[in-house]
Structures are given as C-alpha cells and as structure tokens.
Design an enzyme around this catalytic site. Structure first.
Site, PDB file in Angstrom:
ATOM      1  N   ALA A 134       0.005  -5.729  -3.779  1.00  0.00           N
ATOM      2  CA  ALA A 134      -0.054  -4.282  -4.008  1.00  0.00           C
ATOM      3  C   ALA A 134      -1.493  -3.824  -4.136  1.00  0.00           C
ATOM      4  O   ALA A 134      -2.378  -4.584  -4.542  1.00  0.00           O
ATOM      5  CB  ALA A 134       0.731  -3.929  -5.269  1.00  0.00           C
ATOM      6  N   ASP A 135      -1.713  -2.572  -3.781  1.00  0.00           N
ATOM      7  CA  ASP A 135      -3.014  -1.957  -4.015  1.00  0.00           C
ATOM      8  C   ASP A 135      -2.798  -0.528  -4.501  1.00  0.00           C
ATOM      9  O   ASP A 135      -2.000   0.210  -3.924  1.00  0.00           O
ATOM     10  CB  ASP A 135      -3.847  -1.941  -2.727  1.00  0.00           C
ATOM     11  CG  ASP A 135      -5.270  -1.456  -3.001  1.00  0.00           C
ATOM     12  OD1 ASP A 135      -5.951  -2.087  -3.822  1.00  0.00           O
ATOM     13  OD2 ASP A 135      -5.679  -0.425  -2.427  1.00  0.00           O
ATOM     14  N   THR A 136      -3.485  -0.169  -5.570  1.00  0.00           N
ATOM     15  CA  THR A 136      -3.297   1.149  -6.166  1.00  0.00           C
ATOM     16  C   THR A 136      -4.575   1.977  -6.041  1.00  0.00           C
ATOM     17  O   THR A 136      -5.665   1.496  -6.364  1.00  0.00           O
ATOM     18  CB  THR A 136      -2.890   1.006  -7.649  1.00  0.00           C
ATOM     19  OG1 THR A 136      -1.679   0.245  -7.718  1.00  0.00           O
ATOM     20  CG2 THR A 136      -2.658   2.370  -8.294  1.00  0.00           C
TER      21      THR A 136
END
Lengths: 211, 211
Positions: free
Chosen positions: B85-87
């Site tokens: 994931a990347d936020t």
C-alpha cells in the site's frame, strides 16, 4: 488546539466519569491525562419522553457526570473538570444501546446491513471554578454506513464476543471496523467521544479563563 | 466478511510489504495475521506523469509489492498473498507525502487548516496461485476536513515529532486526530489501509476459489 494551552491543562485535575477503555484510550492517545471514576448512574431514563434521540444521550451523560461530581464532593475530593459521555446508535428514530444478549446483537447488526445509521454521543462537561459549577452539554452525530455482509459474517462476528459491551453491538476500532463501509463525521465519536468538539470546548473554556 | 471464511484465511501465508506500524495494527486489530516484510522500493516515481494523483499511489504500491515478491522468490520463500500500500494526501491536485523536515510539516498543516483534503491509499494485492501471480490494484479515497486551528497549535503539534513519518504530516489515530473536524469515507484508509475494501477483495478472491 489543546496543545497550545498544554501548560494550563497540565495543572488541571480532569476526571473521566466512564469506565469505557475506549474513551480512556481516545483521550490518552490525544495527550490528555485524566483520572477515571466510572459513574454509578443507572442508565434508566425514559426514552419515550425525548423528542430527539440525542437528547436522551445528552441527559444520560448529564446524570452520569452529576453522580460522579456529587460523590467526589461527598468524599471531599478536588477536581477541575468532569467529562461524562453516553453513546447511542439510532436508526429510524429507534435507539440501540448495548445488546442484552448475543441473539439481540445479531438482530441489531442484521438490521444495519447495507444501510446507514447515526451514532450520537451526548457529552456533559462539569467545570469546577472555585466551588462554582459551570456545566456544558452538547452532542455529536456521526453517520455510519454498514457493508451488506451475509448473515454468516454477522454471526461469526457476534460469536467473537466483541458486541456485548458496545452500543449498537459493534466496535468500529477493532474487528467491527471491517463491517463499516464508510463514515461521515467524527470517527472518535463512534468509539465513544467526539474528540474534536470536546477539545474545542475545553480549549474555549480555559482559553477564555486564561486571558 | 473475512470471519465467515476464517478457516480458509488461517491456512494462508499473508505478507504485508510495509514497515508501517499503523498498517500492521489495523490488520491485527481486525483479526488478520500477517508477516511483515517492508519493501525496499525507493518511492521515486515521476509524479508529473500521472493524470490522477491516486494513480501515483496505486503504482507506488504496485512497485512496493513487486519488489517484495521478487525478493521472496529469489530467497525461495513461499507466500499466498502480498499486500502492498501507499498513502498520499492530495489537495488541489498537489501530492503531499511524508514531510522532509519540521518546517515542511508546519507548511503542509498550515495549508490544510479549515479546508478539506483527500487521503488516497493505493493498494496492490499479489496472490500466488501455485506459482501463477494474480494481481489486483485498487485505491480508496477519504475526505478529511481540518479544524481551523491557530498557528501555535500547528507548531506545538509538529514539535511533538508525530508528523515526520506520516503522509500529510499528521496521524489521525493519535494527537493529530484532534486537528480533524470530520471525515467522509473509510477511517482506516486515512491511517494507511482501506480495511473494508481490502477485506472485500480478499474475501471475494478466496470465496470464489473455495467454491
């Protein structure tokens, strides 16, 4: 915002009139040190006398707070602020509190599937200003939309035991969070305390009194 | 929903390709056991090549996941699913990632005051089905409205050090939560993983493959 008056807050004796581990966690994560004195007020107000469901939550928080204040005064204990709260779930003007049984929890959660309900937390702040009580009452509502999960999922969730001590039969911060599709409003309010508006009120009070 | 296929999930080796303690906490609170292998992918994709900001987050998550999968295969390690994931935080088409310095964090947070921004988490799921990779990519956006706090509050917040390892310079689950007035969408997405849609995808995948 409390951070900018941290030097004032630090000197205050603040009581949380609730035994809820989630309310304590919200406050301690947000850096507010409180003492815990759970209220002994029996949550038995007549729901049918309230036009709006959130008035019931405010009134319950008020009586919870008063009970703790009266007890502390009787015992000669000092305090600067008592924070009391009551959280309810409402859908179609019906109030859902803690489920009475596992079956009750399944029924509640079955009804929430695929729909939105509102979580209201009523809050009462009782400030002690040199013996004079200054009381503020307010509420906060957060809309919660449930996923349209199957009955097997609801039953498996309730069987974990997480439902039993929670208004509406679910805990958004734990396993129950996966049942929630989206919320609109203050997340912490669903957990039991509207952090942002609570801090605003405390800030406004001590800011005004520090000038 | 994962609960009803818990017997299937339990037998799977699931890897979280992230060193974020918040992502790990979201999954463990929701009952999903994962192993942690932080990705070594350098987050250096060219932001200017993306029409939509969330595509950047999806692509970064994709490369994070691939790096871990390649490394595991090179080391002869088995897995069933890698979650990456990347936020990012976006406002007016600008992307805000982790602040580079305390001053940078103050600038970001100053600009958020009183306004809404969107937190996007891009997610890549790499399922391993007997050596065949099955890749799913998706994103989730949550709107976050900040309180209109004073500059002193922003500075006091940044001075706690909480900003530095977080996209947008705040952590909603801790002190930073008191800066947030309301959100619209998945709360966990702001913390770093869209729990509900993530679980839906995993459920759909293993449910389909269990029939």
């Amino acid at each position: 915002m409390l951070l900018s008056i941290a030097h004032i807050i630090r000197s205050k004796k603040i009581i949380l009139a609730s035994g809820s581990p989630r309310r304590k966690e919200i406050l301690s994560n947000a850096g507010l040190k409180v003492d815990i004195i759970p209220s002994k007020f029996e949550e038995n107000l007549d729901k049918t006398t309230y036009k709006d469901t959130f008035e019931y939550a405010i009134d319950t928080s008020y009586h919870k707070g008063l009970e703790v204040v009266d007890r502390m005064i009787n015992e000669g204990k000092e305090f600067d602020l008592v924070i009391a709260a009551d959280t309810i779930v409402t859908m179609n003007d019906k109030i859902f509190e803690k489920p009475r049984s596992m079956e009750d929890a399944v029924e509640m959660l079955k009804g929430f599937r695929g729909l939105s309900h509102v979580v209201y937390t009523g809050v009462t702040l009782i400030f002690n200003e040199g013996g004079k009580r200054n009381i503020e009452r307010f509420h906060c509502g957060t809309q919660v939309k449930f996923s349209n999960v199957d009955l097997k999922t609801i039953e498996a969730y309730v069987s974990t035991g997480e439902s039993m001590d929670k208004a509406g039969g679910y805990g958004i911060q734990a396993l129950g969070g996966s049942l929630v599709e989206e919320i609109k409003g203050d997340y912490f309010n669903v957990m039991g305390l509207p952090l942002n508006s609570l801090f605003k009120r405390i800030y406004d009070h001590y800011q005004a009194n520090s000038d």
